[in-house]
Design a protein around this motif. Structure first.
Motif, mmCIF file in Angstrom:
data_model
loop_
_atom_site.group_PDB
_atom_site.id
_atom_site.type_symbol
_atom_site.label_atom_id
_atom_site.label_comp_id
_atom_site.label_asym_id
_atom_site.label_seq_id
_atom_site.Cartn_x
_atom_site.Cartn_y
_atom_site.Cartn_z
ATOM 1 N N TYR A 655 0.867 -1.186 0.000
ATOM 2 C CA TYR A 655 0.000 0.000 0.000
ATOM 3 C C TYR A 655 0.899 1.230 0.000
ATOM 4 C CZ TYR A 655 -3.634 -3.337 1.344
ATOM 5 O OH TYR A 655 -4.503 -4.399 1.377
ATOM 6 N N SER A 656 0.703 2.112 -0.963
ATOM 7 C CA SER A 656 1.600 3.267 -1.098
ATOM 8 C C SER A 656 0.870 4.446 -1.720
ATOM 9 C CB SER A 656 2.813 2.885 -1.951
ATOM 10 O OG SER A 656 2.387 2.529 -3.268
ATOM 11 N N ASN A 657 1.590 5.563 -1.808
ATOM 12 C CA ASN A 657 1.100 6.775 -2.485
ATOM 13 C C ASN A 657 -0.264 7.219 -1.981
ATOM 14 O OD1 ASN A 657 3.418 6.711 -4.129
ATOM 15 N ND2 ASN A 657 2.411 5.354 -5.599
ATOM 16 N N ALA A 658 -0.464 7.111 -0.683
ATOM 17 C CA ALA A 658 -1.751 7.531 -0.134
ATOM 18 C C ALA A 658 -1.838 9.043 -0.091
ATOM 19 C CB ALA A 658 -1.945 6.954 1.261
ATOM 20 N N TYR A 758 -13.467 13.776 4.242
ATOM 21 C CA TYR A 758 -12.149 13.551 3.647
ATOM 22 C C TYR A 758 -12.231 12.400 2.653
ATOM 23 C CZ TYR A 758 -10.456 16.358 7.548
ATOM 24 O OH TYR A 758 -10.262 17.375 8.446
ATOM 25 N N SER A 759 -11.560 12.581 1.542
ATOM 26 C CA SER A 759 -11.407 11.483 0.602
ATOM 27 C C SER A 759 -9.955 11.022 0.652
ATOM 28 C CB SER A 759 -11.793 11.897 -0.818
ATOM 29 O OG SER A 759 -10.949 12.936 -1.284
ATOM 30 N N ILE A 760 -9.782 9.734 0.566
ATOM 31 C CA ILE A 760 -8.452 9.131 0.684
ATOM 32 C C ILE A 760 -8.236 8.225 -0.511
ATOM 33 C CG2 ILE A 760 -6.978 7.628 2.087
ATOM 34 C CD1 ILE A 760 -9.999 9.199 3.680
ATOM 35 N N SER A 761 -7.096 8.322 -1.113
ATOM 36 C CA SER A 761 -6.748 7.394 -2.182
ATOM 37 C C SER A 761 -5.481 6.651 -1.789
ATOM 38 C CB SER A 761 -6.541 8.125 -3.511
ATOM 39 O OG SER A 761 -5.365 8.909 -3.465
ATOM 40 N N VAL A 762 -5.377 5.420 -2.238
ATOM 41 C CA VAL A 762 -4.195 4.616 -1.944
ATOM 42 C C VAL A 762 -3.941 3.684 -3.123
ATOM 43 C CG1 VAL A 762 -5.533 2.823 -0.746
ATOM 44 C CG2 VAL A 762 -3.094 3.116 -0.224
ATOM 45 N N THR A 763 -2.688 3.513 -3.443
ATOM 46 C CA THR A 763 -2.305 2.608 -4.508
ATOM 47 C C THR A 763 -1.977 1.244 -3.918
ATOM 48 O OG1 THR A 763 -1.412 4.397 -5.865
ATOM 49 C CG2 THR A 763 -0.664 2.162 -6.370
ATOM 50 N N VAL A 764 -2.619 0.224 -4.439
ATOM 51 C CA VAL A 764 -2.373 -1.150 -3.994
ATOM 52 C C VAL A 764 -1.637 -1.872 -5.119
ATOM 53 C CG1 VAL A 764 -3.395 -3.276 -3.144
ATOM 54 C CG2 VAL A 764 -4.480 -1.085 -2.617
ATOM 55 N N SER A 765 -0.483 -2.432 -4.789
ATOM 56 C CA SER A 765 0.344 -3.106 -5.792
ATOM 57 C C SER A 765 0.503 -4.574 -5.433
ATOM 58 C CB SER A 765 1.738 -2.457 -5.853
ATOM 59 O OG SER A 765 1.631 -1.082 -6.126
ATOM 60 N N ASN A 766 0.412 -5.412 -6.441
ATOM 61 C CA ASN A 766 0.671 -6.841 -6.261
ATOM 62 C C ASN A 766 2.176 -7.044 -6.356
ATOM 63 O OD1 ASN A 766 0.983 -9.617 -6.437
ATOM 64 N ND2 ASN A 766 -0.814 -9.916 -7.731
ATOM 65 N N THR A 767 2.796 -7.315 -5.217
ATOM 66 C CA THR A 767 4.248 -7.469 -5.160
ATOM 67 C C THR A 767 4.677 -8.928 -5.165
ATOM 68 O OG1 THR A 767 4.123 -7.338 -2.739
ATOM 69 C CG2 THR A 767 4.556 -5.289 -3.942
ATOM 70 N N GLY A 768 3.720 -9.836 -5.356
ATOM 71 C CA GLY A 768 4.028 -11.260 -5.338
ATOM 72 C C GLY A 768 4.096 -11.853 -6.725
ATOM 73 N N LYS A 800 -12.249 -3.181 -2.308
ATOM 74 C CA LYS A 800 -11.521 -4.355 -2.799
ATOM 75 C C LYS A 800 -11.053 -4.099 -4.219
ATOM 76 C CE LYS A 800 -11.830 -9.385 -2.362
ATOM 77 N NZ LYS A 800 -12.687 -10.485 -1.841
ATOM 78 N N THR A 801 -9.841 -4.511 -4.512
ATOM 79 C CA THR A 801 -9.332 -4.337 -5.863
ATOM 80 C C THR A 801 -9.960 -5.357 -6.805
ATOM 81 O OG1 THR A 801 -7.499 -5.900 -5.617
ATOM 82 C CG2 THR A 801 -7.092 -3.626 -4.908
ATOM 83 N N THR A 808 1.339 -5.393 -11.043
ATOM 84 C CA THR A 808 0.393 -4.333 -11.412
ATOM 85 C C THR A 808 -0.195 -3.684 -10.169
ATOM 86 O OG1 THR A 808 -1.495 -5.837 -11.568
ATOM 87 C CG2 THR A 808 -0.164 -5.530 -13.552
ATOM 88 N N SER A 809 -0.830 -2.525 -10.391
ATOM 89 C CA SER A 809 -1.358 -1.731 -9.281
ATOM 90 C C SER A 809 -2.749 -1.217 -9.603
ATOM 91 C CB SER A 809 -0.434 -0.537 -8.992
ATOM 92 O OG SER A 809 0.873 -0.951 -8.695
ATOM 93 N N GLN A 810 -3.452 -0.804 -8.564
ATOM 94 C CA GLN A 810 -4.753 -0.169 -8.716
ATOM 95 C C GLN A 810 -4.909 0.868 -7.620
ATOM 96 O OE1 GLN A 810 -8.056 -2.901 -8.816
ATOM 97 N NE2 GLN A 810 -9.609 -1.291 -8.618
ATOM 98 N N THR A 811 -5.460 2.009 -7.981
ATOM 99 C CA THR A 811 -5.719 3.054 -6.996
ATOM 100 C C THR A 811 -7.151 2.928 -6.493
ATOM 101 O OG1 THR A 811 -4.132 4.574 -7.992
ATOM 102 C CG2 THR A 811 -5.817 5.534 -6.569
ATOM 103 N N LEU A 812 -7.285 2.826 -5.187
ATOM 104 C CA LEU A 812 -8.590 2.729 -4.549
ATOM 105 C C LEU A 812 -8.935 4.059 -3.896
ATOM 106 C CD1 LEU A 812 -8.340 -0.769 -2.813
ATOM 107 C CD2 LEU A 812 -9.343 -0.224 -5.040
ATOM 108 N N ASN A 813 -10.200 4.397 -3.946
ATOM 109 C CA ASN A 813 -10.683 5.635 -3.326
ATOM 110 C C ASN A 813 -11.641 5.303 -2.197
ATOM 111 O OD1 ASN A 813 -9.429 7.628 -5.168
ATOM 112 N ND2 ASN A 813 -10.722 6.630 -6.703
ATOM 113 N N LEU A 814 -11.352 5.833 -1.033
ATOM 114 C CA LEU A 814 -12.185 5.631 0.141
ATOM 115 C C LEU A 814 -12.600 6.989 0.682
ATOM 116 C CD1 LEU A 814 -9.461 3.546 0.347
ATOM 117 C CD2 LEU A 814 -11.053 2.432 1.901
ATOM 118 N N ARG A 815 -13.557 6.989 1.612
ATOM 119 C CA ARG A 815 -14.023 8.263 2.126
ATOM 120 C C ARG A 815 -14.381 8.151 3.598
ATOM 121 N NH1 ARG A 815 -17.304 6.280 4.398
ATOM 122 N NH2 ARG A 815 -19.525 6.028 4.082
#
Length: 870
Positions: A655-658, A758-768, A800-801, A808-815
């Motif tokens: 989890y990065s780039n939040a 507040y809105s929060i975004s986070v990048t989830v990357s598959n590192t496996g 959930k991604t 690969t990665s996906q950016t998720l948006n939460l609030r």
């Protein structure tokens, strides 16, 4: 507020005796709240209320009362059947269980249970499951679906019906309930959110002639911040019906608790639909009417033999209006609410009639099975409503599977692995998959709990079926005792299937009367010993658990041979292929626990134990307050076996780039609520007695419940309206409509509560090295400067991604909303933000005990590699 000892008015509305209810511990309040607020004041229901009011203004007294109650248990095709008003085009309405599929029918899907859906942590799947369930209910001609369930919340780990809901957290329950409602109602079926409220155990839940139902005693803040939270979101989603619970709250039965129905549900939450009783939960006539109950199910009285055909409402409701006990506007509002929901879902446009019979699987049979003499006819048309729903059920079952442990990467299995399979839970019930009424047994693969929340299986794709379909090399020992002839080999992988069951109180299974009293939190059927015996002979053991909720794993969890543990929850009909996809690595497991797994039952607070026999009304006092499930473990600094939200994968994620973005400026209290809109207006004059007379030459069915009165009865009731003897209204009663509380203003409450803060975004990357899905969980930590006692962390959102390929990665948006950062203030009776300019910690991670990325509201920035708050 003073402690209000509400009146329990006897059910005969004339000459009523008044009984004082049992006392509850000091400080627990069931305050009076009158009158029942009229519905129709929100713009999103205005057209439906306009249509409904046009009909109601043209209906007779008996037509109105006929729609507010059932015609009697087993007196129609469905589990509940209202009366009709055919003169104005309203048929009988069909009500049918249950939360995971159409109960007691055929050619239907047995979907995974709510707890399984919650374990997916997948909002899209929760909605798709709701749509599919709605399509099947509509296809069977059901008007009102008796689900979803968000109460019980899961406060008691041994509670019998926790599995019908989505997990032991109000936000997880709220998303599960609201998304299910949106899906169900998208196809025109009225959803029913249940059970209001705090029905956390099965034993002693119901009122009877000899004993009142259990009283759940809880404070106002706990009620709002935990138990009412998912109901607020369900109402906000536009739910058409809410079902009250059997139990009492703070001493007042839910069916006539004016504070719950009138105050919280209809006024504060702005509920626009209708409130129904659970089956035989209504314990009075007029007092439940005044408290806001709109529909009585199944229509019969709870305290007299059902064969007598007596009702608290129907003909008694007509009498009560004629004699002035029930104000005319209360009946008009109840009927308007029922019809508004009917129009809101478009059921006036080509809606199918029931084509099944919940009482029999035969094609022909009695139309009114409980009648002494009943006409007969075709009652089952065997309409297939399954469509492609098996695929959706399989997706939910698969994506709920929760990998708890996987040492040495024993999973996924090699395609050519040699398997030894143990445990009767691996194969179908040998007596037949539907051999036990309402699934009231634990025999074979456990796909659901028992009771009214169950459904008949069209088939059961068992794990053994799954191994067969895979062409697996396996030997199956269909026993719960370790066999002497399994011939262990060093290359074998042993897979042990075990289970733990529970259900509704009207069925006792293996000495468990709904709640898990005899089994406690242990595995059933010798499960712990079977695992230990297998682990003593095999070097690689995989344990698969089908369970309704938490179980204790300690006897065998740390054994060297036990390499992997999977919770498959309650998969419904799709137990086999869904499990094979995970075991063999077609997909990585992506489920997460919807509750905490303790190391010992003593890890819980004593107050969440089941309440046993007590003289008088059983008292269940929620002294733990807000500290339920993971909130308690964190406060008590007790390390569980597995934390709420835990779940492993065959791959790894980072989890990065939040980022955090302030959206809506906050104030200590919400902006002023919107004012109520106009509601339908009717004459308040008592109608003429003739509107309740029996029609001439009417052919009565014995024990069928009707709304008409004999002429003399109706005339005498009308005369009583002018007598000096008046109905003894409860303390605090008023018939003057109010503006509503500050915390209200729209469906779900003050709409400002749901503004995104507040809105929060986070990048989830598959590192496996394998594809997989990740769940980002967001928890709020209140500022250290706050003087209000709050749990250390509280779930507020999740996403959930999609399936991420390695690298690969996906950016998720939460609030996070205003309400997410608020607490309920019992003095001002409003939601307040205790420290407006404080630094709220918004923690992100894949489990409640693995939160290492923190976003702070004060600085508006996020940082990784932080020490998890718990």
């Amino acid at each position: 507020m003073h402690l209000f000892l509400a009146l329990c008015i006897s059910t005969i509305v004339t000459g009523a005796a008044i009984e004082q209810r049992d006392a509850v511990p000091p400080g627990y309040v069931a305050a009076p709240y009158y009158p029942a607020p009229h519905g129709g004041w929100t713009s999103d229901w205005s057209e439906s209320y306009r249509k409904a009011s046009l009909l109601v203004s043209n209906m007779t007294l008996a037509e109105k009362t006929n729609l507010t109650a059932g015609t009697g248990i087993f007196m129609g095709r469905c589990v509940g059947n209202t009366g009709s008003a055919l003169r104005v085009g309203i048929p009988q309405l069909c009500l049918q269980d249950g939360p995971l599929g159409v109960r007691n029918t055929d050619h239907n899907t047995a979907f995974p249970a709510g707890i399984t859906a919650g374990a997916t942590w997948d909002k899209d799947l929760l909605y798709r499951r709701g749509v599919a369930i709605g399509e099947e209910f509509r296809g069977k001609g059901v008007n009102i679906h008796l689900g979803p369930s968000v109460g019980a919340l899961g406060r008691k780990p041994r509670g019998g019906r926790n599995w019908e809901g989505f997990g032991s957290d109000p936000v997880l329950q709220a998303y599960g309930g609201a998304l299910s409602i949106k899906g169900i109602q998208s196809v025109g079926v009225i959803a029913t959110l249940k059970h209001l409220i705090a029905n956390e155990q099965e034993m002693y839940r119901m009122y009877s002639l000899v004993k009142p139902g259990i009283s759940s005693n809880l404070d106002d803040r706990t009620l709002h911040e935990l138990y009412l939270w998912p109901f607020a979101e369900g109402v906000r989603s536009g739910v058409g019906s809410v079902m009250i619970a059997y139990n009492a709250v703070n001493g007042s039965a839910c069916s006539q608790n004016s504070y719950l129905i009138n105050g919280l549900l209809k006024d504060e939450l702005g509920f626009q639909g209708f409130v129904m009783s659970d089956w035989l939960a209504q314990i009075s006539g007029v007092s439940s009417t005044l408290a806001g109950l709109d529909m009585s199910m199944p229509g019969d009285r709870h305290d007299l033999p059902i064969v007598l055909g007596n009702s608290y409402w129907m003909f008694e409701y007509s009498r009560a209006v004629l004699n002035g006990s029930v104000p005319v506007d209360r009946l008009d509002d109840a009927v308007t609410r029922i019809l508004a929901a009917y129009f809101q879902m478009g059921q006036d446009q080509n809606y199918p009639r029931p084509n099944f019979d919940t009482n029999t699987q035969d094609a022909e049979g009695p139309l009114y099975p409980a009648a002494l003499i009943s006409p007969r006819g075709i009652v089952n048309e065997f309409v297939d409503v399954q469509a492609n729903h098996a695929e959706i059920a399989r997706d939910v079952s698969r994506d709920a599977i929760t990998l708890l442990k996987n040492q040495n990467n024993v999973l996924p299995l090699r395609r050519n692995a040699t398997l030894k399979v143990f445990g009767t839970d691996a194969e179908k019930n040998p007596d037949g998959i539907n051999s036990c009424n309402d699934q009231g047994c634990n025999k074979g693969t456990l796909g659901m709990g028992w009771g009214s929340g169950s459904a008949r299986y069209p088939y059961m794709d068992s794990p053994i079926d799954g191994f067969k379909a895979r062409g697996a090399t396996y030997q199956f020992f269909n026993t719960d005792s370790f066999p002497s002839n399994s011939n262990p080999s060093p290359n074998d992988t042993a897979i042990v299937f075990v289970s733990a069951d529970s259900g509704e109180n009207y069925i006792t299974v293996e000495n468990n009367p709904g709640d898990r009293t005899s089994s406690n939190l242990n595995l059933w059927h010798n499960g712990d010993k079977l695992i230990k015996d297998v682990a003593a002979k095999y070097a690689n053991v995989v344990v698969v658990v089908h369970t309704v909720g938490p179980v204790i794993l300690e006897e065998w969890h740390d054994l060297p041979a036990v390499k992997a543990i999977l919770f498959a929850h309650l998969p419904g009909q799709e137990a086999g292929a869904s499990l094979m996809q995970v075991l063999y690595g077609d997909v990585s497991p992506s489920g997460h626990l919807p509750y905490t797994l303790p190391k010992s039952e003593s890890d819980y607070p004593q107050s969440v134990s089941l309440v046993g026999y007590q003289i008088g009304q059983p008292q269940d006092t929620f002294t733990e307050g807000l500290y339920v499930d993971y909130r308690h473990f964190n406060k008590a600094k007790v390390t569980p076996r597995y934390a709420f939200g835990h779940g492993l994968s065959y791959t790894t994620f980072a989890y990065s780039n939040a980022t955090i973005t302030a959206v809506t400026p906050l104030t200590a209290t919400p902006p002023t609520r919107p004012a109520k809109g106009e509601t339908p207006s009717y004459s308040t004059a008592i109608p003429p007695a003739s509107e309740a007379y029996w029609p001439e030459n009417f052919n009565r069915i014995w024990r069928y419940l009707y709304s008409w009165l004999d002429k003399n009865d109706a005339d005498n009731a009308a005369k009583a309206a002018n007598s000096t003897t008046k109905y003894p209204y409860p303390e605090g009663y008023s018939n003057v409509q109010g503006p509503g509380p500050q915390a209200g203003g729209a469906q779900g409450g003050n709409p400002a509560l749901f503004d995104v803060a507040y809105s929060i975004s986070v990048t989830v990357s598959n590192t496996g090295s394998r594809p997989g899905k990740a769940v980002a969980q967001l928890y709020v930590q209140f500022p250290s400067t706050s003087t209000v006692d709050t749990p250390i962390i509280q779930l507020r959102d999740f996403e959930k991604t999609s399936t991420l390929a390695p690298g690969t990665s996906q950016t998720l948006n939460l609030r996070v909303t205003r309400k997410d950062l608020s607490v309920w203030d019992v003095v001002s009776q409003n939601w307040i933000i205790p420290v407006v300019d404080g630094d709220y910690g918004l923690w992100l991670g894949d489990s409640s005990d693995a939160l290492h990325l923190r976003c702070g509201t004060a600085r508006g920035s996020c940082a990784g590699e932080q020490t998890s708050p718990v």
